[in-house]
Design a protein around this motif. Structure first.
Motif, mmCIF file in Angstrom:
data_model
loop_
_atom_site.group_PDB
_atom_site.id
_atom_site.type_symbol
_atom_site.label_atom_id
_atom_site.label_comp_id
_atom_site.label_asym_id
_atom_site.label_seq_id
_atom_site.Cartn_x
_atom_site.Cartn_y
_atom_site.Cartn_z
ATOM 1 N N PHE A 70 6.720 6.566 0.035
ATOM 2 C CA PHE A 70 6.715 5.577 0.727
ATOM 3 C C PHE A 70 5.753 4.436 0.517
ATOM 4 O O PHE A 70 4.543 4.805 0.341
ATOM 5 C CB PHE A 70 6.607 6.074 2.268
ATOM 6 C CG PHE A 70 7.719 7.124 2.616
ATOM 7 C CD1 PHE A 70 9.018 6.743 2.849
ATOM 8 C CD2 PHE A 70 7.365 8.433 2.632
ATOM 9 C CE1 PHE A 70 9.832 7.545 3.315
ATOM 10 C CE2 PHE A 70 8.516 9.193 3.086
ATOM 11 C CZ PHE A 70 9.511 8.883 3.263
ATOM 12 N N LEU A 71 6.145 3.160 0.445
ATOM 13 C CA LEU A 71 5.358 1.980 0.177
ATOM 14 C C LEU A 71 5.434 0.983 1.735
ATOM 15 O O LEU A 71 6.448 0.519 2.198
ATOM 16 C CB LEU A 71 6.101 1.284 -1.042
ATOM 17 C CG LEU A 71 5.333 -0.020 -1.309
ATOM 18 C CD1 LEU A 71 3.875 0.212 -1.830
ATOM 19 C CD2 LEU A 71 6.045 -0.926 -2.142
ATOM 20 N N GLY A 72 4.070 0.880 2.098
ATOM 21 C CA GLY A 72 3.890 -0.246 3.111
ATOM 22 C C GLY A 72 3.860 -1.726 2.448
ATOM 23 O O GLY A 72 3.274 -1.964 1.514
ATOM 24 N N VAL A 73 4.919 -2.655 3.258
ATOM 25 C CA VAL A 73 4.683 -3.831 2.743
ATOM 26 C C VAL A 73 4.223 -4.853 3.952
ATOM 27 O O VAL A 73 5.030 -4.621 5.017
ATOM 28 C CB VAL A 73 6.061 -4.490 2.284
ATOM 29 C CG1 VAL A 73 6.397 -5.764 1.792
ATOM 30 C CG2 VAL A 73 6.385 -3.449 0.985
ATOM 31 N N GLY A 74 3.046 -5.574 3.891
ATOM 32 C CA GLY A 74 2.892 -6.610 4.793
ATOM 33 C C GLY A 74 3.361 -7.990 4.592
ATOM 34 O O GLY A 74 3.348 -8.474 3.388
ATOM 35 N N THR A 75 3.629 -8.731 5.550
ATOM 36 C CA THR A 75 4.293 -10.057 5.261
ATOM 37 C C THR A 75 3.590 -11.036 5.884
ATOM 38 O O THR A 75 2.606 -10.990 7.052
ATOM 39 C CB THR A 75 5.741 -10.136 5.854
ATOM 40 O OG1 THR A 75 5.863 -10.091 7.087
ATOM 41 C CG2 THR A 75 6.671 -9.005 5.322
ATOM 42 N N ASN A 76 3.956 -12.298 5.347
ATOM 43 C CA ASN A 76 3.185 -13.577 6.127
ATOM 44 C C ASN A 76 3.364 -13.760 7.461
ATOM 45 O O ASN A 76 2.797 -14.456 8.327
ATOM 46 C CB ASN A 76 3.501 -14.591 5.380
ATOM 47 C CG ASN A 76 2.715 -16.086 5.832
ATOM 48 O OD1 ASN A 76 1.278 -16.043 5.360
ATOM 49 N ND2 ASN A 76 3.267 -16.956 6.198
ATOM 50 N N GLY A 90 0.805 -1.179 -0.063
ATOM 51 C CA GLY A 90 0.048 -0.011 0.002
ATOM 52 C C GLY A 90 0.865 1.295 0.064
ATOM 53 O O GLY A 90 1.807 1.287 0.685
ATOM 54 N N TRP A 91 0.625 2.175 -0.849
ATOM 55 C CA TRP A 91 1.525 3.521 -0.954
ATOM 56 C C TRP A 91 0.916 4.443 -0.054
ATOM 57 O O TRP A 91 -0.349 4.617 0.137
ATOM 58 C CB TRP A 91 1.344 4.090 -2.304
ATOM 59 C CG TRP A 91 2.068 3.283 -3.518
ATOM 60 C CD1 TRP A 91 1.475 2.256 -4.502
ATOM 61 C CD2 TRP A 91 3.331 3.269 -3.779
ATOM 62 N NE1 TRP A 91 2.484 1.869 -5.043
ATOM 63 C CE2 TRP A 91 3.783 2.442 -4.898
ATOM 64 C CE3 TRP A 91 4.238 3.924 -3.072
ATOM 65 C CZ2 TRP A 91 5.077 2.273 -5.396
ATOM 66 C CZ3 TRP A 91 5.850 3.920 -3.723
ATOM 67 C CH2 TRP A 91 6.197 3.103 -4.612
ATOM 68 N N GLN A 145 6.911 -3.440 6.981
ATOM 69 C CA GLN A 145 7.790 -2.963 6.565
ATOM 70 C C GLN A 145 7.575 -1.483 5.799
ATOM 71 O O GLN A 145 6.427 -1.376 4.857
ATOM 72 C CB GLN A 145 8.776 -3.764 5.697
ATOM 73 C CG GLN A 145 9.156 -4.881 6.454
ATOM 74 C CD GLN A 145 10.250 -5.573 5.582
ATOM 75 O OE1 GLN A 145 10.596 -5.305 4.504
ATOM 76 N NE2 GLN A 145 10.418 -7.128 5.983
ATOM 77 N N ILE A 146 8.138 -0.503 5.853
ATOM 78 C CA ILE A 146 8.140 0.892 5.313
ATOM 79 C C ILE A 146 9.381 0.940 4.485
ATOM 80 O O ILE A 146 10.449 1.017 4.878
ATOM 81 C CB ILE A 146 7.895 1.979 6.259
ATOM 82 C CG1 ILE A 146 6.721 1.737 7.198
ATOM 83 C CG2 ILE A 146 7.729 3.300 5.443
ATOM 84 C CD1 ILE A 146 5.288 1.610 6.579
ATOM 85 N N VAL A 157 12.939 1.659 5.510
ATOM 86 C CA VAL A 157 12.934 2.860 6.497
ATOM 87 C C VAL A 157 12.883 2.435 7.952
ATOM 88 O O VAL A 157 13.316 2.690 8.851
ATOM 89 C CB VAL A 157 11.861 3.840 6.217
ATOM 90 C CG1 VAL A 157 11.789 5.101 7.174
ATOM 91 C CG2 VAL A 157 12.122 4.412 4.757
ATOM 92 N N ARG A 158 11.764 1.520 8.029
ATOM 93 C CA ARG A 158 11.255 0.920 9.186
ATOM 94 C C ARG A 158 10.613 -0.500 9.309
ATOM 95 O O ARG A 158 10.053 -0.565 8.215
ATOM 96 C CB ARG A 158 10.561 1.963 9.978
ATOM 97 C CG ARG A 158 10.218 1.803 11.349
ATOM 98 C CD ARG A 158 9.486 2.913 12.281
ATOM 99 N NE ARG A 158 9.284 2.473 13.658
ATOM 100 C CZ ARG A 158 8.618 3.402 14.571
ATOM 101 N NH1 ARG A 158 8.284 4.629 14.062
ATOM 102 N NH2 ARG A 158 8.736 3.017 15.743
#
Length: 485
Positions: free
Chosen positions: A233-239, A226-227, A244-245, A254-255
């Motif tokens: 900045f892009l948010g990334v969700g994992t299993n 999700g942007w 993560q940002i 970033v974080r």
């Protein structure tokens, strides 16, 4: 990775009508309300939303002194009747026979007479001489018979809208997961498309068609992207439950947040907030300016949270879950939802806020529901519903007009463009051979991209380039041979 295959198609133009939330009319006998509606009213009274329900005064009904009369067919000039018949013939060729109509109007304009039998009786009868911006919205134009808002637009020129039935570009997306509860594509305001393929995230620049590999998780799988509303900045969700940002410009992380204990299937940004929904049944609210991992945890859902959407003003958050529930949360009240809707009979992943009408929310249910419902999220009321006949995977309002785009799974695998007023189908697009699970829209609103379990991304022109002279400068997706490596 496989090469990206391309397909091309021509484009046309678009115009639609609007959908409206009908206000409450004072003076009517109130209908009996259920216990759930009472709970919603109590929750609304405890929040700041009650300020929006104030309405002063009663309706004013003026006295109508004009007399009504039935128009005689003989009063219409012969040339106007002929023009009306020509208009009907033109619409018949375009809508029924799917042909380009040949317009032969006099003096370069189409002339017709109002065919409605009921009209004010004035001293002189006024007929519509031509279709132009001055009289297009006149009450004398009989929209019932000529359907002008759907077929002609004086605002964009004299042409007939014809949406391409095939995508103008098709990209291979190997290992694009066939999972209803995930959200694996998103299109940023900087015109970059993010795509999660298994444990990798790729960035595709819509102007240059350049593909960049952003990240590769060796021991994890990407379950959502999700942007942010602004910035790279892009948010990334994992299993594994991480969020993560990433800075897409610098291609660096970033974080990392590690508060969820199960996969993160949905992410949604507000102004300075990031909301994440997980299979652990919780929603975590984060302030990106603070060091804390999250500042509030919401646990109303009883199963996986698979849909999250903030309203355009970042004041209301809608959440949908595998428990068939839809909740509305206030930005100023995090402890409990202000509204709870239980009408859906399947998982609620598809959620969309209207950018045109404040407080209008659309939601769609899964295979056992197949229904799109419209809500007044300011008052907690169901406005209308539409049975689509197949699983509703995604919903998105058009940025251009009051239209709704829906994508579907079992069993028709189609994309539908709806006219909100009356939920009339404007176009049905087919091409995917599997559930159309993912949907994103270009920042200018002209193009949508869909992803499916058939491991392809398909680009569709909902609004042609001729609608705006600067379209090619905004987002020109030039077909060319490119590949992801």
């Amino acid at each position: 990775m496989s090469q990206l295959k391309l397909q091309h198609c021509s484009s046309s133009c678009a115009q639609t009508s609007s959908c409206k939330i009908q206000p409450m009319m004072h003076g009517r006998q109130p209908d009996p309300i259920s216990a759930q509606q009472q709970e919603n009213l109590i929750n609304l009274g405890n929040s700041d939303q009650k300020k929006r329900n104030c309405c002063a005064g009663d309706r004013f009904i003026p006295m109508i002194k004009k007399k009504f009369n039935i128009l005689s067919e003989t009063k219409a000039p012969a040339q106007d009747i002929a023009s009306s018949q020509a208009a009907l013939e033109m619409l018949y060729k375009q809508q029924i026979l799917d042909q380009e109509p040949v317009m032969e109007p006099e003096n370069g304009s189409l002339k017709f007479v109002n065919q409605n039998n009921f009209q004010y009786k004035n001293e002189h009868l006024h007929y519509i001489d031509s279709i132009d911006p001055k009289n297009y919205n006149s009450p004398l134009v009989d929209h019932k018979y000529f359907a002008l808002p759907e077929t002609m637009s004086s605002y964009y020129g004299k042409y007939i809208r014809k949406i391409p039935k095939v995508p103008f570009k098709v990209l291979d997306a190997p290992q694009l997961q066939d999972d209803f509860y995930l959200n694996l594509i998103d299109w940023s305001n900087q015109n970059t498309l993010s795509v999660a393929l298994s444990n990798c995230v790729y960035l595709w620049n819509a102007q240059s068609s350049k593909v960049t590999k952003l990240l590769d998780l060796s021991n994890d799988i990407v379950t959502s992207v999700g942007w942010s509303l602004r910035g790279p900045f892009l948010g990334v969700g994992t299993n594994n439950g991480e969020v993560q940002i990433w800075d897409a410009c610098k291609l660096q992380k970033v974080r990392t947040y590690k508060s969820h204990v199960a996969r993160v299937g949905t992410l949604c940004f507000a102004e300075n907030m990031l909301s994440s929904g997980s299979r652990d049944k919780s929603i975590l609210q984060r302030d990106l300016r603070q060091k804390e991992d999250f500042f509030f945890k919401q646990t109303a859902h009883k199963q996986e949270v698979c849909g999250l959407k903030w309203s355009p003003d970042s004041q209301l958050l809608a959440s949908g879950g595998n428990d068939n529930k839809l909740y509305i949360w206030s930005a100023s009240q995090h402890d409990k939802p202000i509204f709870k809707f239980t009408e859906h009979q399947a998982a609620v992943k598809a959620i969309a806020w209207s950018p045109h009408q404040h407080g209008l929310l659309a939601s769609g249910g899964g295979t056992a529901d197949k229904t799109i419902r419209f809500w007044n999220a300011l008052e907690g009321k169901l406005l209308s519903k539409e049975d689509t006949g197949s699983q509703v995977c995604n919903l998105m309002f058009s940025k251009m007009e009051n239209e709704l785009i829906s994508t579907h799974g079992y069993s028709q695998h189609q994309i539908i463009l709806w006219k909100c007023n009356g939920m009339k189908r404007i176009a049905t697009l087919v091409g995917h051979t599997s559930r159309v699970l993912y949907l994103a829209m270009s920042p200018d609103g002209y193009t949508i991209v869909t992803g499916a379990g058939d491991e392809t991304l398909r680009f569709w022109n909902i609004y042609p380039q001729s609608l705006g002279e600067s379209y090619s400068n905004k987002c020109q997706l030039v077909p060319q041979n490119i590949s992801i490596r």
